[in-house]
Scaffold this motif. Structure first.
Motif, short mmCIF file in Angstrom:
data_model
loop_
_atom_site.label_atom_id
_atom_site.label_comp_id
_atom_site.label_asym_id
_atom_site.label_seq_id
_atom_site.Cartn_x
_atom_site.Cartn_y
_atom_site.Cartn_z
N GLY A 9 10.73 10.40 -19.27
CA GLY A 9 11.13 10.43 -20.69
C GLY A 9 12.56 10.58 -20.89
O GLY A 9 13.32 9.98 -20.10
N ARG A 10 12.92 11.66 -21.67
CA ARG A 10 14.31 11.97 -21.92
C ARG A 10 14.79 13.30 -21.03
O ARG A 10 15.73 13.66 -21.16
N THR A 11 13.72 13.76 -20.07
CA THR A 11 13.99 14.91 -19.64
C THR A 11 14.32 14.76 -17.85
O THR A 11 13.48 14.16 -17.16
N ARG A 12 15.41 15.32 -17.51
CA ARG A 12 15.72 15.12 -16.10
C ARG A 12 15.57 16.42 -15.36
O ARG A 12 15.71 17.50 -15.78
N LEU A 13 14.35 16.59 -14.58
CA LEU A 13 14.07 17.51 -13.51
C LEU A 13 14.57 17.51 -12.29
O LEU A 13 14.86 16.44 -11.47
N ILE A 14 14.87 18.68 -11.73
CA ILE A 14 15.43 18.90 -10.43
C ILE A 14 14.53 19.98 -9.70
O ILE A 14 14.15 20.93 -10.37
N ASP A 15 14.47 19.82 -8.18
CA ASP A 15 13.60 20.98 -7.48
C ASP A 15 14.05 20.89 -6.15
O ASP A 15 14.88 19.63 -5.58
N ASN A 16 13.63 21.76 -5.33
CA ASN A 16 13.91 21.83 -3.95
C ASN A 16 13.17 22.77 -3.19
O ASN A 16 12.51 23.71 -3.85
N MET A 17 13.02 22.74 -2.10
CA MET A 17 12.60 23.63 -0.98
C MET A 17 12.78 23.46 0.30
O MET A 17 13.35 22.28 0.60
N PRO A 18 12.51 24.36 1.16
CA PRO A 18 13.12 24.36 2.60
C PRO A 18 12.11 23.33 3.38
O PRO A 18 10.98 23.17 2.91
N GLY A 25 4.03 18.41 -13.17
CA GLY A 25 3.49 19.19 -12.45
C GLY A 25 3.15 18.56 -10.99
O GLY A 25 2.98 19.37 -10.03
N GLY A 26 3.23 17.43 -10.90
CA GLY A 26 2.93 16.71 -9.55
C GLY A 26 4.29 16.55 -8.76
O GLY A 26 4.22 16.32 -7.47
N LEU A 27 5.26 16.86 -9.38
CA LEU A 27 6.78 16.77 -8.58
C LEU A 27 6.75 17.59 -7.54
O LEU A 27 6.92 17.28 -6.32
N ASN A 28 6.59 19.04 -7.72
CA ASN A 28 6.57 19.85 -6.43
C ASN A 28 5.36 19.48 -5.35
O ASN A 28 5.73 19.76 -4.32
N VAL A 29 4.50 19.02 -5.74
CA VAL A 29 3.50 18.70 -4.76
C VAL A 29 3.90 17.50 -3.77
O VAL A 29 3.76 17.69 -2.66
N ILE A 30 4.78 16.47 -4.40
CA ILE A 30 5.11 15.45 -3.67
C ILE A 30 6.19 16.08 -2.81
O ILE A 30 6.18 15.69 -1.57
N LEU A 31 6.96 16.87 -3.20
CA LEU A 31 8.16 17.39 -2.69
C LEU A 31 7.76 18.25 -1.14
O LEU A 31 8.19 18.07 -0.30
N ARG A 32 6.71 19.12 -1.42
CA ARG A 32 6.16 19.86 -0.51
C ARG A 32 5.37 18.84 0.62
O ARG A 32 5.64 19.30 1.88
#
Length: 289
Positions: free
Chosen positions: A278-287, A208-215
């Motif tokens: 873990g065994r899960t690869r997550l991707i995300d993006n934003m402008p 849940g913190g991944l998008n915070v760091i991305l933003r």
């Protein structure tokens, strides 16, 4: 194989012939057709794409096919969730037809054609998963030619995939309008994904913190920070969350996915991340900006 109208509350085509017969009937009625290609395990992000094509078309087809050609030998093809009955329940009242072919229907004996793009496929996912986009482009081209829709929708969470498909459709003059659907997020901002079910409770909390760091990284860069400095700090922060590996955290031109030569973001820019926990690869993006 006849159209299956009894198993679920929405009809299912298992063969290309039945898909085309249904579309031909709609065309005779003067109806516009939309397509949402998926690998199943549907969530609200997928369903929002169905709603999106319904704004541009009278009938919506959802394909459900776990495409083997976009998985490398070490990836999670066998483990990928297959939930057709649950998917059909979610689509009842929102879609008009499921196209659920078998691998043999999509890739019959003797199949030997693949589509390989250059440029937009090469960075990011192309570095981490070098055979991936060939499989994606091939199966999407087949689906577009099998259904011949007026519009097709793909989620912006897979930003690079969306740009690959747009490039392919333009290059091959496929007469389909490609729509990009906004990323749907969970309450804590995690991008919705079929792979989120793999996360343990602790991993889910960290994710849940991944998008915070991305933003926050995007905001720094938009204010003028050097891309390298901001992304290096962002990678350290992602690892501190508990992620085991960061494949990339990069800022690119939004459409071409080319890097910025002067180290600062200008114009239409996108920040993209892929990281494994873990065994899960997550991707995300934003402008950016």
């Amino acid at each position: 194989m006849p159209l299956d109208t009894t198993s679920y509350k929405i009809p299912v085509a298992r063969s290309v012939a039945d898909l085309r017969a249904t579309v031909a009937d709609w065309r005779k009625q003067g109806l516009r057709v939309g397509l949402v290609p998926t690998m199943g395990a549907l969530h609200e992000g997928h369903l929002s794409l169905v709603d999106l094509v319904r704004t541009r078309a009278d009938r919506a087809i959802v394909s459900i096919f776990v495409n083997p050609t976009q998985f490398a030998p070490h990836e999670d093809l066998d483990a990928y969730p297959r939930t057709e009955a649950a998917d059909a329940e979610k689509l009842a009242g929102r879609g008009d037809l499921i196209f659920a072919p078998t691998p043999d229907e999509m890739y019959p004996a003797g199949f030997s054609t693949t589509i390989n793009l250059t440029g937009v496929t090469e960075p990011l996912e192309g570095q981490s998963r070098p055979t991936h986009f060939s499989g994606v482009a091939t199966v999407v081209a087949k689906l577009l030619l099998q259904a011949l829709p007026d519009v097709a929708a793909f989620g912006e969470k897979d930003w690079q995939q969306l740009q690959v498909i747009r490039r392919m459709v333009a290059d091959l003059n496929i007469p389909v309008k490609i729509l990009g659907g906004s990323i749907l997020r969970e309450a804590d901002g995690l991008a919705m994904s079929s792979r989120n079910v793999y996360l343990s409770p602790d991993e889910r909390k960290a994710a849940g913190g991944l998008n915070v760091i991305l933003r926050e990284t995007a905001e720094e860069i938009a204010k003028g920070a050097l891309i390298h400095d901001a992304t290096t700090k962002g990678i350290d922060r992602i690892r501190a969350l508990g992620f085991d590996h960061v494949d990339y955290l990069e800022v690119r031109h939004a459409a071409s996915l080319e890097s910025f030569a002067n180290g600062r973001a200008e114009g239409d820019a996108r920040i993209l991340v892929a990281a494994k926990i873990g065994r899960t690869r997550l991707i995300d993006n934003m402008p950016v900006g």
